[in-house]
Scaffold this motif. Structure first.
Motif, PDB file in Angstrom:
ATOM      1  N   HIS A  22      -8.863   8.746   0.708  1.00  0.00           N
ATOM      2  CA  HIS A  22      -8.884   7.234   1.094  1.00  0.00           C
ATOM      3  C   HIS A  22      -7.686   6.982   1.854  1.00  0.00           C
ATOM      4  O   HIS A  22      -6.690   7.752   1.897  1.00  0.00           O
ATOM      5  N   ASN A  23      -7.797   5.768   2.462  1.00  0.00           N
ATOM      6  CA  ASN A  23      -6.589   5.503   3.290  1.00  0.00           C
ATOM      7  C   ASN A  23      -5.371   5.530   2.644  1.00  0.00           C
ATOM      8  O   ASN A  23      -5.228   5.241   1.278  1.00  0.00           O
ATOM      9  N   GLY A  24      -4.386   5.422   3.505  1.00  0.00           N
ATOM     10  CA  GLY A  24      -2.929   5.406   3.247  1.00  0.00           C
ATOM     11  C   GLY A  24      -2.076   5.562   4.437  1.00  0.00           C
ATOM     12  O   GLY A  24      -2.189   6.778   4.904  1.00  0.00           O
ATOM     13  N   HIS A  32      13.314   1.595   6.671  1.00  0.00           N
ATOM     14  CA  HIS A  32      12.030   0.857   5.908  1.00  0.00           C
ATOM     15  C   HIS A  32      11.097   1.709   6.067  1.00  0.00           C
ATOM     16  O   HIS A  32      10.958   2.420   6.840  1.00  0.00           O
ATOM     17  N   GLY A  33      10.337   1.346   5.004  1.00  0.00           N
ATOM     18  CA  GLY A  33       8.926   2.039   4.803  1.00  0.00           C
ATOM     19  C   GLY A  33       8.013   1.112   4.579  1.00  0.00           C
ATOM     20  O   GLY A  33       7.779   0.496   3.547  1.00  0.00           O
ATOM     21  N   LEU A  34       7.005   0.794   5.414  1.00  0.00           N
ATOM     22  CA  LEU A  34       5.590   0.306   5.744  1.00  0.00           C
ATOM     23  C   LEU A  34       4.663   0.937   5.059  1.00  0.00           C
ATOM     24  O   LEU A  34       4.125   1.712   5.886  1.00  0.00           O
ATOM     25  N   LEU A  35       4.216   0.649   3.762  1.00  0.00           N
ATOM     26  CA  LEU A  35       2.851   1.317   3.300  1.00  0.00           C
ATOM     27  C   LEU A  35       1.853   0.536   3.686  1.00  0.00           C
ATOM     28  O   LEU A  35       1.562  -0.632   2.857  1.00  0.00           O
ATOM     29  N   PHE A  36       0.941   0.897   4.326  1.00  0.00           N
ATOM     30  CA  PHE A  36      -0.242   0.212   4.938  1.00  0.00           C
ATOM     31  C   PHE A  36      -1.640   0.621   4.190  1.00  0.00           C
ATOM     32  O   PHE A  36      -1.834   1.955   3.965  1.00  0.00           O
TER      33      PHE A  36
END
Length: 311
Positions: A22-24, A32-36
């Motif tokens: 599944h998505n990630g 910085h870490g942007l987890l979508f």
């Protein structure tokens, strides 16, 4: 400079497969870490990719279909378990607040107070990023449930021109003073301006566009970005299904990239209906309308940001 890259933690659509989780997606950007859209299994995929909960400073959810959010409980609990101390901002559609609350507190665990909720509403919203070296905008998209895309943008800067600095006698600490103040006194006593000794350096930009039909919001998010991460759930033969279910085809994703002047097109969110030996069709159909670089991703791919534009 710290890393700027995208790690693909999952690339399936509604149904995961043996090859696609599944998505990630984790976008690393100068510390910085942007987890979508953390879907089911994101926590394990991060471990496989050599990433940890400490790498996450944002969780950005586009909408509350399960393949885009069922990994939230595991990530929140891992943030708590691993003792993450920095704030983790969480952006999500305000209309789905009840789903967020269920995911946020899905089971018994020792909670954390570092999660800072940032509900998104309206057609367009600029999120408060504090002292982060970027802006983050959410834009409403067209899907059967309320959904948003996200656009991260670095402010424009300047590139100093050594030959012009030398010609005007600007050197040493005066170069920094020129950058900060916009003007200094040259060696001959005249005023030297920043514009005389520099050229504009465009800031880097990334857009993240998941489940949506073609709409104004898609084009606005994608406009001029260096990297466009975009769903391409269907091939063109199934364009009718794409429209019905609120998705894009690979050809539509390619046209968005072409119209928006995108540099790197990242195709993801593939329907399980297509066997692995037909995956090339996604790239082929996008390439028929977009002449730039295309990445048809697989799980655990790591994609670097394209080199900076010079001007």
């Amino acid at each position: 400079m710290s890393a700027r890259d995208l790690t693909v933690l999952g690339s399936a659509s509604a149904v995961p497969t043996k090859a696609r989780n599944h998505n990630g997606y984790l976008l690393r950007w100068d510390g910085h870490g942007l987890l979508f859209d953390p879907g089911e299994g994101t926590q394990r995929q991060m471990a496989r990719a050599g990433l940890s909960a400490h790498d996450v400073t944002w969780i950005c959810v586009t909408h509350f279909h399960g393949d885009h959010c069922l990994g939230v409980p595991g990530m929140v609990q891992r943030i708590a378990r691993d003792g993450v101390e920095h704030p983790v901002r969480a952006a999500f559609p305000a209309s789905g607040a009840r789903y967020w609350e269920r995911l946020r507190h899905a089971s018994v665990f020792r909670d954390t107070d570092v999660i800072r909720e940032r509900p998104v509403s309206g057609d367009r919203m600029t999120l408060d990023t504090g002292d982060a070296p970027f802006t983050l905008v959410a834009r409403r998209l067209s899907h059967p449930v309320e959904a948003y895309g996200y656009r991260l943008a670095e402010p424009d800067g300047v590139t100093m021109l050594p030959e012009r600095l030398a010609a005007r006698g600007v050197r040493g600490p005066d170069v920094r003073r020129l950058q900060e103040d916009g003007r200094v006194t040259g060696a001959d006593g005249s005023t030297v301006t920043l514009e005389e000794c520099s050229v504009r350096r465009p800031g880097q930009k990334v857009a993240f566009v998941m489940d949506t039909r073609v709409c104004d919001g898609v084009g606005e998010l994608a406009d001029g970005v260096d990297m466009l991460v975009i769903e391409s759930t269907f091939i063109d033969a199934d364009a009718g299904l794409a429209a019905e279910y609120g998705h894009l085809t690979a050809a539509q994703a390619g046209k968005v990239a072409a119209d928006a002047g995108v540099r790197l097109l990242v195709l993801t969110h593939f329907s399980e209906r297509y066997p692995a030996d037909e995956e090339h069709r996604f790239r082929d159909e996008a390439a028929a309308v977009f002449g730039g670089e295309i990445a048809l991703v697989h799980d655990l791919d790591r994609i670097a940001m394209p080199p900076r534009r010079r001007t």
